[in-house]
Design a protein around this motif. Structure first.
Motif, PDB file in Angstrom:
ATOM      1  N   GLY A  21      24.024  53.394  37.745  1.00 64.19           N
ATOM      2  CA  GLY A  21      22.993  53.149  38.786  1.00 64.19           C
ATOM      3  C   GLY A  21      21.654  52.761  38.213  1.00 64.19           C
ATOM      4  N   LYS A  22      22.168  52.486  36.658  1.00 64.23           N
ATOM      5  CA  LYS A  22      20.698  52.295  35.938  1.00 64.23           C
ATOM      6  C   LYS A  22      20.263  50.679  36.194  1.00 64.23           C
ATOM      7  CE  LYS A  22      23.352  50.167  31.776  1.00 64.23           C
ATOM      8  NZ  LYS A  22      24.518  49.962  32.660  1.00 64.23           N
ATOM      9  N   GLY A  23      20.999  49.679  36.618  1.00 69.21           N
ATOM     10  CA  GLY A  23      20.476  48.641  37.079  1.00 69.21           C
ATOM     11  C   GLY A  23      19.806  48.419  38.226  1.00 69.21           C
ATOM     12  N   THR A  40      19.982  43.672  30.193  1.00 71.69           N
ATOM     13  CA  THR A  40      20.501  43.270  28.833  1.00 71.69           C
ATOM     14  C   THR A  40      22.043  43.094  28.758  1.00 71.69           C
ATOM     15  OG1 THR A  40      20.577  45.342  27.694  1.00 71.69           O
ATOM     16  CG2 THR A  40      18.558  44.159  27.562  1.00 71.69           C
ATOM     17  N   GLY A  41      22.485  43.787  29.847  1.00 73.24           N
ATOM     18  CA  GLY A  41      24.061  43.623  29.906  1.00 73.24           C
ATOM     19  C   GLY A  41      24.467  42.084  30.200  1.00 73.24           C
ATOM     20  N   LEU A  42      23.608  41.390  31.023  1.00 71.39           N
ATOM     21  CA  LEU A  42      23.916  40.144  31.194  1.00 71.39           C
ATOM     22  C   LEU A  42      24.093  39.311  30.027  1.00 71.39           C
ATOM     23  CD1 LEU A  42      21.709  38.912  34.481  1.00 71.39           C
ATOM     24  CD2 LEU A  42      24.452  39.326  34.108  1.00 71.39           C
ATOM     25  N   ASP A 123      21.274  50.405  24.485  1.00 69.93           N
ATOM     26  CA  ASP A 123      20.457  50.712  23.120  1.00 69.93           C
ATOM     27  C   ASP A 123      19.025  50.293  23.296  1.00 69.93           C
ATOM     28  OD1 ASP A 123      20.988  48.112  23.429  1.00 69.93           O
ATOM     29  OD2 ASP A 123      21.072  47.837  21.199  1.00 69.93           O
ATOM     30  N   ILE A 124      18.557  50.437  24.359  1.00 73.13           N
ATOM     31  CA  ILE A 124      16.937  49.929  24.561  1.00 73.13           C
ATOM     32  C   ILE A 124      16.180  51.148  23.900  1.00 73.13           C
ATOM     33  CG2 ILE A 124      15.269  49.147  25.993  1.00 73.13           C
ATOM     34  CD1 ILE A 124      17.851  47.502  25.943  1.00 73.13           C
ATOM     35  N   GLY A 125      16.319  52.239  24.186  1.00 71.59           N
ATOM     36  CA  GLY A 125      15.451  53.381  23.757  1.00 71.59           C
ATOM     37  C   GLY A 125      15.740  53.689  22.164  1.00 71.59           C
TER      38      GLY A 125
HETATM   39  O1   DC Z   1      25.317  46.999  31.732  1.00 73.76           O
HETATM   40  P1   DC Z   1      26.671  46.088  31.779  1.00 73.76           P
HETATM   41  O2   DC Z   1      27.972  46.749  32.419  1.00 73.76           O
HETATM   42  O3   DC Z   1      26.318  45.004  32.512  1.00 73.76           O
HETATM   43  O4   DC Z   1      27.043  45.836  30.279  1.00 73.76           O
HETATM   44  C1   DC Z   1      28.318  45.071  30.006  1.00 73.76           C
HETATM   45  C2   DC Z   1      28.632  45.657  28.639  1.00 73.76           C
HETATM   46  O5   DC Z   1      27.882  44.950  27.718  1.00 73.76           O
HETATM   47  C3   DC Z   1      28.820  46.962  28.168  1.00 73.76           C
HETATM   48  O6   DC Z   1      30.149  47.516  28.489  1.00 73.76           O
HETATM   49  C4   DC Z   1      28.230  47.233  27.011  1.00 73.76           C
HETATM   50  C5   DC Z   1      27.495  46.156  26.786  1.00 73.76           C
HETATM   51  N1   DC Z   1      26.079  46.371  26.533  1.00 73.76           N
HETATM   52  C6   DC Z   1      25.803  46.779  25.263  1.00 73.76           C
HETATM   53  O7   DC Z   1      26.534  47.138  24.430  1.00 73.76           O
HETATM   54  N2   DC Z   1      24.237  46.777  24.830  1.00 73.76           N
HETATM   55  C7   DC Z   1      23.419  46.771  26.141  1.00 73.76           C
HETATM   56  N3   DC Z   1      22.147  46.840  25.922  1.00 73.76           N
HETATM   57  C8   DC Z   1      23.969  46.226  27.252  1.00 73.76           C
HETATM   58  C9   DC Z   1      25.310  46.066  27.471  1.00 73.76           C
END
Ligand code: DC
Length: 217
Positions: A21-23, A40-42, A123-125
């Motif tokens: 639910g973070k997105g 950032t997952g994108l 890994d943002i924080g």
């Molecule tokens: O949040 P997401 O499900 O869209 O992310 C897809 C994949 O990207 C997730 O399994 C791990 C990687 N990811 C990551 O390693 N670091 C991030 N900051 C964001 C995503």
């Protein structure tokens, strides 16, 4: 606090596992505070998409690194990035140090915007913005996350059983948490937010209270 740290003081870092639910939360927080938002997952999904579209094996680290370098010249329709198997592929390329290193600067540039920004990821924080003024680590049980993802995918007409999605989520958790480079984990100064039993409005209210407390403190 050094001048470099001050640039990130108004950053809100939202980390957590797949389908926590973070997105949704990060998007709502960005709207609430009028801040730019980066999913950032994108970025990792785009790298995975590029490797697959170019016909390479997803485990091929050289081609994945080349895809990162060429990312600015490409664009992908949103629906090509949101599917179930591309999330899995993104998790594979995200474990490659060259891929992570190649994506750090653009994330930090986004975070350093005047006024702040909201970024969500893993890994943002911990790595991208350790100096973020507010850090949230969003969790929910694997079963709750699988149920949410199941609803989302079937709503989009992408067929998948609950059990298959739960297995996906467990595999992604293990890979994202077990990799050596920037594994998924809460920063020491992150506030944990378990959304298992909360509605999105309750999650947002709790998150705003956390951000306000951090900013006041
Ligand atoms: O949040 P997401 O499900 O869209 O992310 C897809 C994949 O990207 C997730 O399994 C791990 C990687 N990811 C990551 O390693 N670091 C991030 N900051 C964001 C995503």
């Amino acid at each position: 606090m050094s001048p470099a740290d001050a640039r990130y003081r108004r950053v809100i870092a939202v980390d957590g596992p797949a389908a926590s639910g973070k997105g949704t939360l990060a998007r709502r927080l960005a709207a609430h505070y009028g801040l730019p938002y980066l999913d950032t997952g994108l970025l990792y999904r785009m790298v995975a998409r590029a490797v697959i579209d170019d016909g390479h094996d997803i485990r091929d680290a050289d081609h994945a690194a080349a895809a990162v370098a060429a990312l600015d010249g490409r664009s992908f329709p949103e629906e090509a990035l949101r599917g179930r198997e591309i999330g899995e592929a993104a998790s594979v390329v995200a474990a490659m140090p060259a891929v992570r290193a190649g994506l750090i600067e653009r994330q930090r540039r986004f975070a350093a915007q005047p006024g702040g920004a909201v970024l969500d990821g893993r890994d943002i924080g911990t790595v991208i913005c350790p100096q973020a003024g507010a850090k949230l680590f969003v969790t929910a049980t694997p079963e709750v996350r699988a149920a949410r993802r199941h609803r989302e995918l079937t709503g989009r007409g992408e067929p998948a059983t609950f059990d298959a999605i739960l297995a996906d989520i467990r595999r992604r958790d293990a890979r994202d948490s077990g990799r050596s480079d920037a594994p998924l984990k809460a920063a020491e100064d992150a506030v944990l937010l378990d959304t298992s039993a909360l509605t999105i409005d309750e999650v947002l209210a709790a998150a705003i209270a956390i951000v306000e407390a951090r900013r006041a403190g």
